[in-house]
Design an enzyme around this catalytic site. Structure first.
Site, PDB file in Angstrom:
ATOM      1  N   CYS A  84       0.826  -1.206   0.000  1.00  0.00           N
ATOM      2  CA  CYS A  84       0.000   0.000   0.000  1.00  0.00           C
ATOM      3  C   CYS A  84       0.866   1.264   0.000  1.00  0.00           C
ATOM      4  CB  CYS A  84      -0.983  -0.060   1.163  1.00  0.00           C
ATOM      5  SG  CYS A  84      -2.421   0.968   0.887  1.00  0.00           S
ATOM      6  N   HIS A 179      -3.276  -5.328   1.879  1.00  0.00           N
ATOM      7  CA  HIS A 179      -2.638  -5.526   3.194  1.00  0.00           C
ATOM      8  C   HIS A 179      -2.668  -6.980   3.654  1.00  0.00           C
ATOM      9  CE1 HIS A 179      -2.275  -1.251   4.450  1.00  0.00           C
ATOM     10  NE2 HIS A 179      -3.292  -1.084   3.624  1.00  0.00           N
ATOM     11  N   GLU A 181      -0.909  -8.382   5.759  1.00  0.00           N
ATOM     12  CA  GLU A 181      -0.625  -8.495   7.200  1.00  0.00           C
ATOM     13  C   GLU A 181      -1.895  -8.467   8.038  1.00  0.00           C
ATOM     14  OE1 GLU A 181      -0.347  -5.863   5.389  1.00  0.00           O
ATOM     15  OE2 GLU A 181      -0.912  -4.086   6.538  1.00  0.00           O
TER      16      GLU A 181
HETATM   17  N1  GLN Z   1      -3.603   6.414   0.857  1.00  0.00           N
HETATM   18  C1  GLN Z   1      -2.367   6.124   1.514  1.00  0.00           C
HETATM   19  C2  GLN Z   1      -1.202   6.899   0.907  1.00  0.00           C
HETATM   20  O1  GLN Z   1      -1.346   7.633   0.014  1.00  0.00           O
HETATM   21  C3  GLN Z   1      -2.051   4.652   1.505  1.00  0.00           C
HETATM   22  C4  GLN Z   1      -3.052   3.910   2.349  1.00  0.00           C
HETATM   23  C5  GLN Z   1      -2.512   2.662   2.990  1.00  0.00           C
HETATM   24  O2  GLN Z   1      -1.309   2.449   3.088  1.00  0.00           O
HETATM   25  N2  GLN Z   1      -3.417   1.870   3.513  1.00  0.00           N
HETATM   26  O3  GLN Z   1      -0.107   6.729   1.328  1.00  0.00           O
END
Ligand code: GLN
Length: 199
Positions: A84, A179, A181
């Site tokens: 992410c 994610h 995890e």
């Molecule tokens: N929207 C977040 C960002 O721009 C990422 C979201 C996340 O890691 N769950 O970093």
């Protein structure tokens, strides 16, 4: 993991859900440690960059003198897994960045932040991921990025049913928009640890 050694793997602990990754990696037998400083990065054989907020992670990594050591680690071929916000940090090109936001780069990708818009901030779906085999991976997306374009050096590991790319690999780099995890499915972390063991 190959062999009986327990490699020391780091989780970038500037911001985000690094504790969850440390718990998963530890449960898989790795010696998992938080990494905040350059001297801690030097002691690890691989690194997870967790989810969180990439704009904050970017600022803190530069403030703590971590950005250049992280770029050097990626360039040296250290196995690095970004989830992410971590995937955002690894992207060579970032769309919908905030003013002044930088990435570490290294992963031959164009990534778009917050790609699902506000109506669909968070969602879950099952993904077929051939490199991980059956069953499908239950994937949790939270204000997630997508990979808009996969460069020649990178390969797609998984896409949504509409074709948008959400898991990628490039040599020792691994990235997911979602994610692992959080779901109890440890196959991505195992896949990453195999890269660490082989590196
Ligand atoms: N929207 C977040 C960002 O721009 C990422 C979201 C996340 O890691 N769950 O970093």
């Amino acid at each position: 993991m190959a062999g009986s050694t327990h490699p020391t793997v780091g989780v970038l602990a500037l911001q985000g859900d690094f504790r969850e990754h440390i718990a998963v990696l530890g449960a898989l037998g790795a010696d998992a440690v938080p990494v905040k400083r350059p001297e801690e990065l030097e002691r690890v054989a691989g690194l997870v960059i967790p989810g969180g907020e990439s704009t904050v992670m970017d600022k803190l990594s530069r403030m703590f003198g971590m950005a250049e050591p992280l770029k050097a680690a990626v360039a040296s071929g250290m196995p690095v897994y970004g989830t992410c916000a971590g995937l955002i940090m690894l992207a060579d090109t970032l769309l919908d960045a905030i003013e002044g936001q930088q990435t570490l780069g290294g992963f031959d990708l164009v990534v778009r932040r917050n790609a699902f818009g506000s109506q669909l901030d968070s969602f879950e779906t099952d993904l077929d991921i051939p490199v991980l085999g059956d069953p499908a991976v239950h994937a949790v997306f939270i204000r997630a990025p997508v990979v808009e374009s996969v460069g020649a050096k990178a390969t797609t590991l998984a896409s949504l049913s509409d074709g948008r790319v959400v898991a990628v690999e490039q040599d020792n780099l691994l990235g997911t928009s979602f994610h692992p995890e959080m779901t109890g499915d440890t196959r991505f972390h195992e896949y990453f640890l195999r890269k660490v063991a082989a590196a």
